[in-house]
Design a protein around this motif. Structure first.
Motif, mmCIF file in Angstrom:
data_model
loop_
_atom_site.group_PDB
_atom_site.id
_atom_site.type_symbol
_atom_site.label_atom_id
_atom_site.label_comp_id
_atom_site.label_asym_id
_atom_site.label_seq_id
_atom_site.Cartn_x
_atom_site.Cartn_y
_atom_site.Cartn_z
ATOM 1 N N ILE A 144 0.919 -1.203 0.182
ATOM 2 C CA ILE A 144 -0.014 0.150 0.032
ATOM 3 C C ILE A 144 0.753 1.168 -0.062
ATOM 4 N N ALA A 145 0.620 2.063 -0.810
ATOM 5 C CA ALA A 145 1.054 3.477 -0.883
ATOM 6 C C ALA A 145 0.131 4.609 -0.741
ATOM 7 N N ARG A 146 0.638 5.592 0.451
ATOM 8 C CA ARG A 146 -0.578 6.532 0.751
ATOM 9 C C ARG A 146 0.088 7.639 0.748
ATOM 10 N N LEU A 147 -0.390 8.853 0.558
ATOM 11 C CA LEU A 147 -0.324 10.447 0.601
ATOM 12 C C LEU A 147 -0.724 11.166 1.835
ATOM 13 N N ASP A 148 -0.095 11.307 2.763
ATOM 14 C CA ASP A 148 -0.692 11.939 3.798
ATOM 15 C C ASP A 148 -1.489 11.531 4.660
ATOM 16 N N GLY A 149 -1.591 9.945 4.638
ATOM 17 C CA GLY A 149 -2.455 9.244 5.434
ATOM 18 C C GLY A 149 -3.463 9.071 4.838
ATOM 19 N N GLU A 150 -4.131 9.653 3.409
ATOM 20 C CA GLU A 150 -5.255 9.364 2.976
ATOM 21 C C GLU A 150 -5.386 7.830 2.397
ATOM 22 N N GLU A 151 -6.372 7.895 1.492
ATOM 23 C CA GLU A 151 -6.802 6.420 0.888
ATOM 24 C C GLU A 151 -5.377 5.991 0.214
ATOM 25 N N PRO A 152 -5.528 4.649 0.108
ATOM 26 C CA PRO A 152 -4.272 4.166 -0.820
ATOM 27 C C PRO A 152 -4.394 4.518 -2.281
ATOM 28 N N LEU A 153 -3.231 4.821 -2.734
ATOM 29 C CA LEU A 153 -3.322 5.031 -4.100
ATOM 30 C C LEU A 153 -3.427 3.918 -5.145
ATOM 31 N N ARG A 154 -4.288 3.921 -6.195
ATOM 32 C CA ARG A 154 -4.499 2.952 -7.177
ATOM 33 C C ARG A 154 -3.554 2.646 -8.008
ATOM 34 N N LEU A 155 -2.581 1.883 -7.697
ATOM 35 C CA LEU A 155 -1.328 1.629 -8.589
ATOM 36 C C LEU A 155 -1.400 0.312 -8.954
ATOM 37 N N THR A 156 -1.116 0.232 -10.577
ATOM 38 C CA THR A 156 -0.791 -1.160 -11.100
ATOM 39 C C THR A 156 0.048 -1.678 -10.388
ATOM 40 N N PRO A 157 0.184 -3.041 -10.889
ATOM 41 C CA PRO A 157 1.445 -3.869 -10.299
ATOM 42 C C PRO A 157 2.825 -3.381 -10.912
ATOM 43 N N ARG A 158 2.922 -2.854 -12.086
ATOM 44 C CA ARG A 158 4.316 -2.294 -12.520
ATOM 45 C C ARG A 158 4.518 -1.034 -12.040
ATOM 46 N N GLU A 159 3.526 -0.078 -11.527
ATOM 47 C CA GLU A 159 3.759 1.007 -11.130
ATOM 48 C C GLU A 159 3.959 0.931 -9.585
ATOM 49 N N TRP A 160 3.640 -0.128 -8.849
ATOM 50 C CA TRP A 160 3.975 -0.255 -7.486
ATOM 51 C C TRP A 160 5.212 -0.779 -7.657
ATOM 52 N N ASP A 161 5.764 -1.786 -8.730
ATOM 53 C CA ASP A 161 7.024 -2.414 -8.581
ATOM 54 C C ASP A 161 8.325 -1.289 -8.842
ATOM 55 N N LEU A 162 7.707 -0.112 -9.762
ATOM 56 C CA LEU A 162 8.480 0.757 -10.129
ATOM 57 C C LEU A 162 8.948 1.643 -8.794
ATOM 58 N N LEU A 163 7.912 2.133 -8.085
ATOM 59 C CA LEU A 163 7.897 2.798 -7.092
ATOM 60 C C LEU A 163 8.683 2.245 -5.855
ATOM 61 N N VAL A 164 8.704 1.148 -5.462
ATOM 62 C CA VAL A 164 9.544 0.223 -4.702
ATOM 63 C C VAL A 164 10.970 0.321 -5.068
ATOM 64 N N ALA A 165 11.006 -0.003 -6.357
ATOM 65 C CA ALA A 165 12.602 -0.105 -6.873
ATOM 66 C C ALA A 165 13.128 1.215 -6.716
ATOM 67 N N LEU A 166 12.535 2.353 -6.789
ATOM 68 C CA LEU A 166 12.960 3.682 -6.653
ATOM 69 C C LEU A 166 13.219 3.897 -5.297
ATOM 70 N N ALA A 167 12.273 3.817 -4.501
ATOM 71 C CA ALA A 167 12.423 4.107 -3.021
ATOM 72 C C ALA A 167 13.411 3.235 -2.283
ATOM 73 N N ARG A 168 13.563 2.001 -2.499
ATOM 74 C CA ARG A 168 14.544 0.926 -1.952
ATOM 75 C C ARG A 168 15.886 1.423 -2.352
ATOM 76 N N ALA A 169 15.952 2.010 -3.804
ATOM 77 C CA ALA A 169 17.330 2.332 -3.641
ATOM 78 C C ALA A 169 18.053 3.369 -3.015
ATOM 79 N N GLY A 170 17.221 4.126 -2.523
ATOM 80 C CA GLY A 170 17.466 5.148 -1.469
ATOM 81 C C GLY A 170 17.574 6.685 -1.840
ATOM 82 N N GLU A 171 17.286 7.572 -0.953
ATOM 83 C CA GLU A 171 17.323 8.807 -1.028
ATOM 84 C C GLU A 171 18.304 9.408 -2.220
ATOM 85 N N GLY A 172 18.027 9.969 -3.197
ATOM 86 C CA GLY A 172 18.954 10.845 -3.790
ATOM 87 C C GLY A 172 19.795 9.696 -4.854
#
Length: 228
Positions: A144-172
Motif C-alpha cells: 500500500i502507498a499513501r499520501l498524507d495518510g489518505e486512501e491508498p493510491l490505485r497503482l498497477t502492479p508495474r507502477e507499484w514495482d517501479l515505486l518500490v524499486a526507486l524507494a528502495r534504492a535510497g534517497e537521491g
C-alpha cells in the motif's frame, strides 16, 4: 569517529580545494593520485565514501569501479569532466552511487556526500517494512502507498514495482533506465526506455503534488526522494 572521505584524482588543484573543504565540513580527507593508490587506500584506510575521478593516469576510473566493488560497499561518487550520458550510465551500472560533473558547486557535492552517507547508514540497519519520503508512505508488507495518510493510491502492479524499486534504492540515488527495465521487465526489455517513461509518467500523475519525489536524470535514469 570522523568519517573519512577518499579523494582519488590526479589533479592537484582538486585536492587543494577539496581537502580543506571536506575537513571544514567535518570529514577527514584521504588523498590518492592514481587508481592503484586509491585501491590500496580503499582497502586499508577504511573510508566511509570514495570520490573517484574517471581520467586517472594509470587506469580508467570505469575499470576501477568494479575492482573497488569487489571488496567494498561504501558509496562511490564519480567526479569527472566527462559529460556524455553513456559515461554516466556505464559508471552507475558498474557500481557507482552517483555522478557529479566537473566543474561542480561545493555545496551540491557536499549535499550528495551527506545523502550517500545517510543512505549507507540506513542500509546497514535492518530494512524497514515501511518507507517514507515527504508525504509518501510505502507499506511494503501490505503493498500500500499513501499520501498524507489518505486512501491508498490505485497503482498497477508495474507502477507499484517501479515505486518500490526507486524507494528502495535510497534517497537521491540514481537508478539507471537499464537497471529498472531489467529488474521489473527483464533483460529482454533493456532497450525499452520509452515504455519506462510512459509508466513513470502514469506513476507521477497518481502521486499528484508529490510527483517531484521522482526526478529525471536525462538519458540516464531517475532519482527518488526529497530534494536536499
Amino acid at each position: 569517529m570522523t568519517p573519512r572521505i577518499l579523494v582519488v584524482d590526479d589533479e592537484p588543484q582538486i585536492h587543494r580545494f577539496l581537502g580543506p573543504a571536506l575537513e571544514a565540513a567535518g570529514y577527514a580527507a584521504l588523498r590518492a593520485d592514481t587508481a592503484a593508490d586509491g585501491l590500496r587506500q580503499a582497502a586499508t584506510g577504511a573510508p566511509a565514501l570514495i570520490l573517484l575521478d574517471l581520467g586517472l593516469p594509470d587506469m580508467d576510473g570505469q575499470q576501477a569501479i568494479p575492482r573497488l566493488r569487489a571488496f567494498t560497499a561504501v558509496p562511490i561518487i564519480i567526479l569527472s569532466a566527462r559529460d556524455r550520458e553513456q559515461e554516466k550510465v556505464a559508471a552507475l551500472d558498474a557500481g557507482a552511487d552517483d555522478y557529479v560533473e566537473k566543474p561542480f558547486a561545493l555545496a551540491e557535492l557536499l549535499a550528495r556526500v551527506r545523502v550517500a552517507l545517510r543512505r549507507a547508514a540506513g542500509e546497514a540497519a535492518a530494512p524497514p517494512a515501511v518507507l517514507r519520503a515527504g508525504p509518501l508512505e510505502i507499506d511494503l508488507p501490505r503493498r500500500i502507498a499513501r499520501l498524507d495518510g489518505e486512501e491508498p493510491l490505485r497503482l498497477t502492479p508495474r507502477e507499484w514495482d517501479l515505486l518500490v524499486a526507486l524507494a528502495r534504492a535510497g534517497e537521491g540515488r540514481v537508478v539507471t533506465q537499464r537497471q529498472l527495465l531489467t529488474a521489473i521487465w527483464g533483460p529482454a526489455h533493456v532497450e525499452d526506455a520509452q515504455y519506462l517513461r510512459v509508466h513513470i509518467g502514469h506513476l507521477r500523475q497518481k502521486l499528484g503534488a508529490a510527483a517531484g519525489l521522482i526526478r529525471t536524470e536525462p538519458g540516464v535514469g531517475y532519482r527518488f526522494g526529497v530534494a536536499e
